[in-house]
Design an enzyme around this catalytic site. Structure first.
Site, PDB file in Angstrom:
ATOM      1  N   TYR A  95       0.807  -1.227   0.000  1.00 37.03           N
ATOM      2  CA  TYR A  95       0.000   0.000   0.000  1.00 37.03           C
ATOM      3  C   TYR A  95       0.841   1.279   0.000  1.00 37.03           C
ATOM      4  O   TYR A  95       0.306   2.361  -0.199  1.00 37.03           O
ATOM      5  CB  TYR A  95      -0.990  -0.003   1.167  1.00 37.03           C
ATOM      6  N   GLU A 181      -7.007 -28.355   9.960  1.00 38.84           N
ATOM      7  CA  GLU A 181      -6.892 -27.718   8.640  1.00 38.84           C
ATOM      8  C   GLU A 181      -7.833 -26.525   8.483  1.00 38.84           C
ATOM      9  O   GLU A 181      -7.420 -25.441   8.092  1.00 38.84           O
ATOM     10  CB  GLU A 181      -7.187 -28.742   7.528  1.00 38.84           C
ATOM     11  N   ASP A 234      -8.684 -32.819   5.866  1.00 42.75           N
ATOM     12  CA  ASP A 234      -9.621 -33.537   4.999  1.00 42.75           C
ATOM     13  C   ASP A 234      -8.933 -34.746   4.371  1.00 42.75           C
ATOM     14  O   ASP A 234      -7.719 -34.722   4.129  1.00 42.75           O
ATOM     15  CB  ASP A 234     -10.119 -32.622   3.867  1.00 42.75           C
TER      16      ASP A 234
END
EC number: 5.6.2.2
Length: 353
Positions: A95, A181, A234
C-alpha cells in the site's frame, strides 16, 4: 541488525561496481521453485542444497528489469526499517505504492526472493506477515510489547502472534497439540469444548494453507514443550499437502526449513482408511476432479513418502477409490461424532500414522 545492513550494502556495492565498469547490474539468487535444488532429510524436511542452481534478475533485459527495480526499492525500504528499528507488514509495503507494485503477490514474491538472496530469515528483515491463523487451549505467553495473552479454551480463539520470535514466558500444561486444517472444524471443536473435555491441549488452525507466522508458531511451541503434535485434515490430496507443509515444509520456503518444519508431526485423520472402517456412505463422499488426480500423483512422487510406508498405503486407497471426504463427513454418523467419539478414540488407542 548489522548483519542485515551489511548484506544489503554488499548487494548495492556489487550494483555500483557493475555500473562503474560499464556493465549491466545483475542480482543473483537461488532458484526457489526448482525441485533439483531441494533435498529431503528426516530431521529437517525439504531444504535447499548448498550448491543450488541460480537465476539472474538482469537490469538490461526488458522482462526482468522491472523486477530488478522493485527488488532495489524494497531493499531500500528494508534498510531504512532495520536502521530505525521499525517494522512493516507485507500489506504496508504494497500500500506504500500500489501503482508501482501492482499486486500483493508481487510484493510477497520479491520479499521471499530477497530473503533467499541475502540468506536472512524474513522476520530479521523487519517485515511482518499479516496473520490468519488462530490458537486456543492450555497456553499463555507474553508478546514482545509486554501484552499478556491467555488462550484458555472458550468460545473464541486468539490470533497467532504476528511477531512469533518476540514472544516469551510460554506456559502450558497441554498433553498434545492438534493442528486443524479448516476454520469451520476448529470452531466446531471450540464450541464442543474439546480442549477441556479430553485432556489439556493446544489447538491451532492455519485456516487452509498455513501462513509463515502459523508455521513459525507451531515450531516455537514444539521447541518449547516437545509434546506430540497431530494433524486433522480432509481426506483429500489438498489436506495431505497442507499437512506436509507443516511437517516437511514447502519448496518455495525450503531455504528457511530449519525454522519452519516439525518432522515429528503425526497424521491423526481424516484417513482414507477411516472412511471404510466407519462405513461412511458412498453418497456423502466427493468424486475426484482432474486437479485432485494431478495433486495426488504429485504427492505420490515426493521424496518424503519413501520413509512413510503407512502414508503411502493411505494415498493408494485414495487413488483406487477416486473419492475424497471433508472432515464434516463425520456428521453423517452423528452431529458431535468428531469430538465425542472419533478424536477421543484415536488419541486413546493410537490411531495415528
Amino acid at each position: 541488525s548489522s548483519e542485515v545492513l551489511e548484506a544489503i550494502e554488499n548487494v548495492i556495492h556489487d550494483v555500483l561496481k557493475s555500473l562503474a565498469q560499464d556493465k549491466a547490474p545483475v542480482l543473483t539468487l537461488a532458484n526457489r521453485s526448482d525441485w533439483r535444488n531441494i533435498e529431503f532429510t528426516d530431521s529437517v524436511g525439504l531444504q535447499m542444497i548448498p550448491c543450488s542452481t541460480t537465476k539472474q534478475i538482469r537490469s538490461d533485459c526488458p522482462r526482468s528489469a522491472p523486477k530488478f527495480a522493485l527488488m532495489l526499492k524494497i531493499l531500500s525500504m528494508i534498510y531504512k526499517m532495520v536502521q530505525s528499528n521499525t517494522y512493516a507488514t507485507k500489506r504496508d509495503i504494497y500500500y506504500s505504492d500500489t501503482l508501482l507494485f501492482r499486486s500483493q503477490s508481487v510484493v510477497d514474491n520479491i520479499i521471499n526472493d530477497i530473503s533467499c538472496m541475502l540468506k536472512i530469515p524474513r522476520r530479521s528483515l523487519h517485515i511482518l506477515s499479516t496473520t490468519k491463523g488462530f490458537v486456543a487451549g492450555n497456553l499463555s505467553y507474553t508478546e514482545e510489547d509486554g501484552t499478556k495473552v491467555n488462550c484458555t479454551c472458550g468460545a473464541t480463539a486468539v490470533t497467532v502472534p504476528s511477531n512469533v520470535e518476540g514472544i516469551k514466558n510460554l506456559i502450558s500444561h497441554a498433553k498434545f497439540m492438534l493442528i486443524v486444517e479448516k476454520d469451520a472444524t476448529f470452531q466446531r471443536l471450540l464450541d464442543d469444548d474439546f480442549c477441556h473435555k479430553l485432556s489439556p491441549c493446544i489447538m491451532i488452525t492455519g485456516r487452509g494453507v498455513p501462513d509463515l507466522n502459523t508455521r513459525l508458531f507451531v515450531r516455537k511451541l514444539w521447541d518449547s514443550f516437545q509434546i506430540p503434535i497431530f494433524t486433522l485434515v480432509d481426506a483429500d490430496p489438498h489436506g495431505v499437502e497442507i499437512m506436509c507443509i507443516y511437517k516437511y515444509g514447502s519448496v518455495s520456503m525450503s531455504f528457511e526449513a530449519h525454522h519452519l518444519t516439525v518432522p515429528s508431526i503425526k497424521w491423526l485423520g481424516l484417513l482414507p482408511s477411516d472412511l471404510e472402517r466407519l462405513n461412511i456412505r458412498k453418497d456423502v463422499l466427493i468424486p475426484f476432479t482432474k486437479q485432485d488426480q494431478n495433486k495426488l500423483a504429485s504427492l505420490q512422487k515426493r521424496s518424503y513418502l519413501a520413509c512413510q510406508p503407512t502414508w503411502k498405503k493411505e494415498l493408494e486407497i485414495m487413488a483406487a477409490s477416486k473419492l475424497k471426504a471433508e472432515i464434516q463427513v463425520l456428521t453423517s454418523l452423528s452431529s458431535d461424532y468428531l469430538s465425542r467419539v472419533y478424536l477421543p478414540n484415536k488419541l486413546q488407542f493410537g490411531g495415528w500414522l
